[in-house]
Design an enzyme around this catalytic site. Structure first.
Site, mmCIF file in Angstrom:
data_model
loop_
_atom_site.group_PDB
_atom_site.id
_atom_site.type_symbol
_atom_site.label_atom_id
_atom_site.label_comp_id
_atom_site.label_asym_id
_atom_site.label_seq_id
_atom_site.Cartn_x
_atom_site.Cartn_y
_atom_site.Cartn_z
ATOM 1 N N GLN A 36 0.820 -1.212 0.000
ATOM 2 C CA GLN A 36 0.000 0.000 0.000
ATOM 3 C C GLN A 36 0.856 1.264 0.000
ATOM 4 O O GLN A 36 0.562 2.241 0.678
ATOM 5 C CB GLN A 36 -0.952 -0.029 1.199
ATOM 6 C CG GLN A 36 -1.903 -1.212 1.100
ATOM 7 C CD GLN A 36 -2.883 -1.283 2.254
ATOM 8 O OE1 GLN A 36 -3.079 -0.331 2.993
ATOM 9 N NE2 GLN A 36 -3.530 -2.433 2.396
ATOM 10 N N CYS A 37 1.896 1.242 -0.790
ATOM 11 C CA CYS A 37 2.866 2.333 -0.894
ATOM 12 C C CYS A 37 2.712 2.978 -2.267
ATOM 13 O O CYS A 37 2.301 2.321 -3.226
ATOM 14 C CB CYS A 37 4.274 1.733 -0.732
ATOM 15 S SG CYS A 37 5.647 2.866 -1.005
ATOM 16 N N GLY A 38 3.081 4.241 -2.370
ATOM 17 C CA GLY A 38 3.064 4.903 -3.672
ATOM 18 C C GLY A 38 4.012 4.251 -4.663
ATOM 19 O O GLY A 38 3.859 4.399 -5.874
ATOM 20 N N LEU A 39 4.992 3.511 -4.158
ATOM 21 C CA LEU A 39 5.958 2.827 -5.021
ATOM 22 C C LEU A 39 5.551 1.385 -5.333
ATOM 23 O O LEU A 39 6.273 0.675 -6.025
ATOM 24 C CB LEU A 39 7.346 2.847 -4.360
ATOM 25 C CG LEU A 39 7.925 4.245 -4.097
ATOM 26 C CD1 LEU A 39 9.218 4.143 -3.299
ATOM 27 C CD2 LEU A 39 8.142 4.991 -5.392
ATOM 28 N N THR A 40 4.387 0.957 -4.831
ATOM 29 C CA THR A 40 3.924 -0.414 -5.035
ATOM 30 C C THR A 40 3.905 -0.841 -6.504
ATOM 31 O O THR A 40 4.171 -2.012 -6.796
ATOM 32 C CB THR A 40 2.543 -0.615 -4.369
ATOM 33 O OG1 THR A 40 2.708 -0.422 -2.958
ATOM 34 C CG2 THR A 40 1.970 -1.983 -4.621
#
Length: 160
Positions: A36-40
């Site tokens: 659930q990360c912007g970098l996912t």
């Protein structure tokens, strides 16, 4: 320092031990991940590298971590299922670990010492990457924002 990498192990989401010595002679890319990360979206690029180079002895290992803004809140089983369903991940994922602090996984303590970061040695965010050579030598550390495709050249050199 090269053989030290092979002394470590980690558990997969089912609790089975995975020994780094199982990857002797292979190039390994270790990444701390979060669903659930912007970098996912990097999962897609990591899976592409895995598919492209697994037959040339590249191993991608994902180490989920919830230490950065709680971006891996899922259980180990849910995390693994989410990675497979949303990103087609087939490379091995480990059980959630800490990468910083007193409870940091021993492998991450070793990697941070072997390849210090810029300014500080701690892992700054999800998707920090470590490239390990065929002989177990840590080669290079990559920032979380380094997209998987941007390190493909280094991977090709390590595989050669």
């Amino acid at each position: 320092m090269s053989a030290q990498f092979y002394t470590y192990s980690a558990e997969n989401p089912q609790g089975n031990e995975i020994k780094m010595s199982d990857f002797e002679g292979k190039t390994v890319l270790i990444v701390n991940t979060a669903t659930q990360c912007g970098l996912t979206p990097q999962f897609d690029g990591l899976e592409k590298l895995h598919q492209e180079y697994k037959d040339k002895d590249l191993v991608v290992l994902g180490f989920p971590c919830n230490q950065f803004a709680g971006q891996e809140p899922l259980s180990n089983d849910e995390m693994e299922a989410t990675c497979k369903l949303n990103h087609g991940v087939t490379f091995p994922l480990m059980k959630k670990i800490d990468v910083n602090g007193g409870n940091a996984h021993p492998l991450y303590k070793y990697l941070k010492k072997a390849l210090p970061g810029t300014l500080v040695n701690s892992i700054k965010w999800n998707f920090t990457k470590f490239l390990i050579g065929k002989d177990g030598t840590p080669i290079k550390r990559y920032a979380p924002t380094a997209k998987p495709e941007s390190i493909e050249g280094d991977i090709k050199k390590a595989l050669a």
